[in-house]
Motif scaffolding. Structure first.
Motif, PDB file in Angstrom:
ATOM      1  N   ARG A   1      10.784 -59.102  11.819  1.00 22.79           N
ATOM      2  CA  ARG A   1      10.206 -57.715  11.519  1.00 22.79           C
ATOM      3  C   ARG A   1      10.718 -57.762   9.912  1.00 22.79           C
ATOM      4  O   ARG A   1      11.470 -58.357   9.493  1.00 22.79           O
ATOM      5  CB  ARG A   1      10.533 -56.637  12.267  1.00 22.79           C
ATOM      6  CG  ARG A   1      10.242 -56.615  13.598  1.00 22.79           C
ATOM      7  CD  ARG A   1      10.905 -55.790  14.453  1.00 22.79           C
ATOM      8  NE  ARG A   1      10.124 -54.187  14.152  1.00 22.79           N
ATOM      9  CZ  ARG A   1      10.461 -53.242  14.734  1.00 22.79           C
ATOM     10  NH1 ARG A   1      11.569 -53.221  15.703  1.00 22.79           N
ATOM     11  NH2 ARG A   1       9.722 -52.133  14.600  1.00 22.79           N
TER      12      ARG A   1
ATOM     13  N   TRP B   1      10.445 -54.538   6.573  1.00 18.29           N
ATOM     14  CA  TRP B   1      10.217 -53.178   6.322  1.00 18.29           C
ATOM     15  C   TRP B   1      10.281 -53.041   4.831  1.00 18.29           C
ATOM     16  O   TRP B   1      11.042 -53.833   4.182  1.00 18.29           O
ATOM     17  CB  TRP B   1      11.430 -52.247   6.683  1.00 18.29           C
ATOM     18  CG  TRP B   1      11.279 -52.124   8.046  1.00 18.29           C
ATOM     19  CD1 TRP B   1      10.571 -51.171   8.990  1.00 18.29           C
ATOM     20  CD2 TRP B   1      11.916 -53.084   8.926  1.00 18.29           C
ATOM     21  NE1 TRP B   1      11.039 -51.214  10.402  1.00 18.29           N
ATOM     22  CE2 TRP B   1      11.751 -52.403  10.293  1.00 18.29           C
ATOM     23  CE3 TRP B   1      12.921 -54.220   8.942  1.00 18.29           C
ATOM     24  CZ2 TRP B   1      12.401 -53.001  11.483  1.00 18.29           C
ATOM     25  CZ3 TRP B   1      13.146 -54.733  10.193  1.00 18.29           C
ATOM     26  CH2 TRP B   1      13.084 -54.208  11.458  1.00 18.29           C
TER      27      TRP B   1
ATOM     28  N   TRP C   1      11.389 -45.988   5.121  1.00 21.87           N
ATOM     29  CA  TRP C   1      10.624 -47.330   5.053  1.00 21.87           C
ATOM     30  C   TRP C   1       9.529 -47.502   5.838  1.00 21.87           C
ATOM     31  O   TRP C   1       9.353 -47.209   6.847  1.00 21.87           O
ATOM     32  CB  TRP C   1      11.703 -48.474   5.337  1.00 21.87           C
ATOM     33  CG  TRP C   1      13.060 -48.605   4.428  1.00 21.87           C
ATOM     34  CD1 TRP C   1      13.997 -47.662   4.331  1.00 21.87           C
ATOM     35  CD2 TRP C   1      13.325 -49.435   3.517  1.00 21.87           C
ATOM     36  NE1 TRP C   1      15.110 -47.914   3.395  1.00 21.87           N
ATOM     37  CE2 TRP C   1      14.706 -48.918   2.886  1.00 21.87           C
ATOM     38  CE3 TRP C   1      12.773 -50.665   3.062  1.00 21.87           C
ATOM     39  CZ2 TRP C   1      14.998 -49.595   1.724  1.00 21.87           C
ATOM     40  CZ3 TRP C   1      13.380 -51.446   2.117  1.00 21.87           C
ATOM     41  CH2 TRP C   1      14.568 -50.989   1.255  1.00 21.87           C
ATOM     42  N   ASP C   2       8.595 -48.449   5.329  1.00 20.98           N
ATOM     43  CA  ASP C   2       7.383 -48.691   6.136  1.00 20.98           C
ATOM     44  C   ASP C   2       7.316 -50.187   6.636  1.00 20.98           C
ATOM     45  O   ASP C   2       7.841 -50.930   5.954  1.00 20.98           O
ATOM     46  CB  ASP C   2       6.057 -48.463   5.214  1.00 20.98           C
ATOM     47  CG  ASP C   2       6.025 -47.094   4.770  1.00 20.98           C
ATOM     48  OD1 ASP C   2       6.334 -46.115   5.646  1.00 20.98           O
ATOM     49  OD2 ASP C   2       5.753 -46.951   3.528  1.00 20.98           O
ATOM     50  N   GLU C   3       7.097 -50.399   7.723  1.00 20.30           N
ATOM     51  CA  GLU C   3       7.132 -51.790   8.546  1.00 20.30           C
ATOM     52  C   GLU C   3       5.859 -52.535   7.921  1.00 20.30           C
ATOM     53  O   GLU C   3       4.771 -51.992   8.147  1.00 20.30           O
ATOM     54  CB  GLU C   3       7.153 -51.736   9.855  1.00 20.30           C
ATOM     55  CG  GLU C   3       7.504 -53.228  10.514  1.00 20.30           C
ATOM     56  CD  GLU C   3       7.806 -53.154  12.027  1.00 20.30           C
ATOM     57  OE1 GLU C   3       8.110 -54.233  12.642  1.00 20.30           O
ATOM     58  OE2 GLU C   3       8.005 -52.103  12.503  1.00 20.30           O
TER      59      GLU C   3
END
Length: 381
Positions: free
Chosen positions: A289, A291, A317-319
């Motif tokens: 993953r 972010w 934070w945005d993934e």
């Protein structure tokens, strides 16, 4: 259906079995072989080689493989098998690869390719002079998390890249009241153990390929756990380094710092994480993953030690979405190397890259010993 014969050595170990045999070669076989650029398919036909015939026979039977042997010389002498792979112990690797080159085999192997630079360079030169295809595993480049970092870099997301911070490791049990997750040779100098030799080989290709060529290194090692219990239930002196705290100066002025430890308890997103900070944005990636935080979405914290923190920093934070299917990283690189051998497809991860990894590990150990920064000179191979 074409065939390619593979000699696979060291597949009774954890990495060789799980990643290279089961999740790479067995998986390719289960898919009906590897599709080439012209549409043809090639089926890998492995022969498993090692010292323990019982283990090899059981593995072969479990995974539908017809051939195994304890006679490496006979395997190397078979002209129908054209590629040799090694995932055995570090101290054996250079000799095995050299023997395979002498037998006219293309070679592919795990890292480190040696525990000393002179041997590593000599091996890379021998492979280069032979004209045979050669490669070294650079698996972390093919992890979904790091592939997302590469995409962000290529898109210009970071602006001017400033720094990289890496955290790798987990608690490896001492083996007394709970079994260790890693083999005991990892913690003995005489057997080629030590986290600096192991992990700085990884960090060399990660840094070089994603963030900038390594120009200098400062490294401090430690042996935090000095006694462990081996597979035989007996205590042994763990004299190899089990932690490394390394800072790297990269091309373009980027500063990287990576902590590597088998004596740390995890409180982060994954067993390895990389934070990349740039003028326009930052990203944090684990194994799978990733972010991001762009400069327009960066919160404005104020230092006030007298009040509890009001910002939930994780929520800012945005993934990065999974907009594609990510195959196993080891399998991806196996497919690349097989295509390189069979149809001369592009390939950059030669034994020269393996020698560069050894170079950085040796400099890391020397930096620790001499307590100073060391330049990483261009490697003449």
């Amino acid at each position: 259906m074409r065939r390619i014969g593979l000699i696979m050595h060291g597949v009774t170990g954890r990495m060789g079995l799980n990643q290279h045999l089961v999740r790479s070669i067995v998986a390719i076989r289960a898919e009906g072989g590897l599709r080439l650029a012209n549409g043809d398919r090639v089926m890998p036909d492995p022969i498993l080689v090692g010292r323990n015939g019982g283990k090899l026979e059981a593995l072969a039977r479990a995974h539908g493989i017809e051939r195994w042997t304890t006679d490496l010389n006979a395997a190397l002498a078979n002209p129908d098998d054209t590629l040799f792979f090694d995932a055995g112990t570090t101290l054996m690797r250079a000799d095995l690869i050299s023997r395979a080159l002498d037998a006219g085999k293309h070679v592919y192997c795990e890292k480190p390719i040696s525990d000393d630079l002179e041997t590593a360079v000599a091996l890379a030169r021998k492979a280069k002079a032979s004209g045979l295809k050669n490669g070294v595993v650079q698996d972390k480049l093919f992890l979904p998390g790091l592939r997302k970092l590469a995409m962000l870099r290529d898109s210009g997301f970071f602006g001017r890249m400033l720094s990289v911070r890496g955290e790798f490791g987990y608690w490896v049990f001492e083996g007394d009241w709970q079994a260790a997750q890693r083999p005991s040779w990892n913690y003995r100098k005489a057997d080629g153990g030590g986290i600096i030799l192991d992990m700085l080989c990884h960090w060399r290709y990660v840094l070089d390929n994603l963030f900038g060529s390594v120009k200098a290194v400062s490294c401090l090692g430690a042996t935090h756990i000095s006694e462990r219990v081996g597979e035989d239930g007996k205590p042994y002196a763990a004299d190899a380094d089990d932690a490394a705290y390394a800072t790297f100066e990269l091309e373009g002025g980027v500063i990287a710092h990576i902590n590597s430890s088998w004596a740390v308890r995890v409180r982060r997103d994954d067993l390895v994480t990389f934070q990349v900070d740039g003028t326009h944005g930052s990203a944090v990636a684990g194994l799978t993953r990733c972010w991001t935080q762009h400069r327009v979405n960066t919160p404005k914290p104020v230092w006030n030690p007298d009040q509890p923190q009001t910002i939930d920093f994780y929520k800012t934070w945005d993934e990065v979405p999974d907009n594609q299917v990510y195959d196993n990283g080891f399998k991806i690189q196996w497919e690349m190397f097989l295509r390189h051998v069979i149809e001369d497809a592009p390939w950059q991860y030669t034994l020269v890259e393996g020698a560069k990894g050894v170079q950085l590990a040796v400099l890391g150990l020397k930096s620790w010993q001499e307590r100073r920064w060391l330049d990483v000179e261009p490697l003449e191979v």
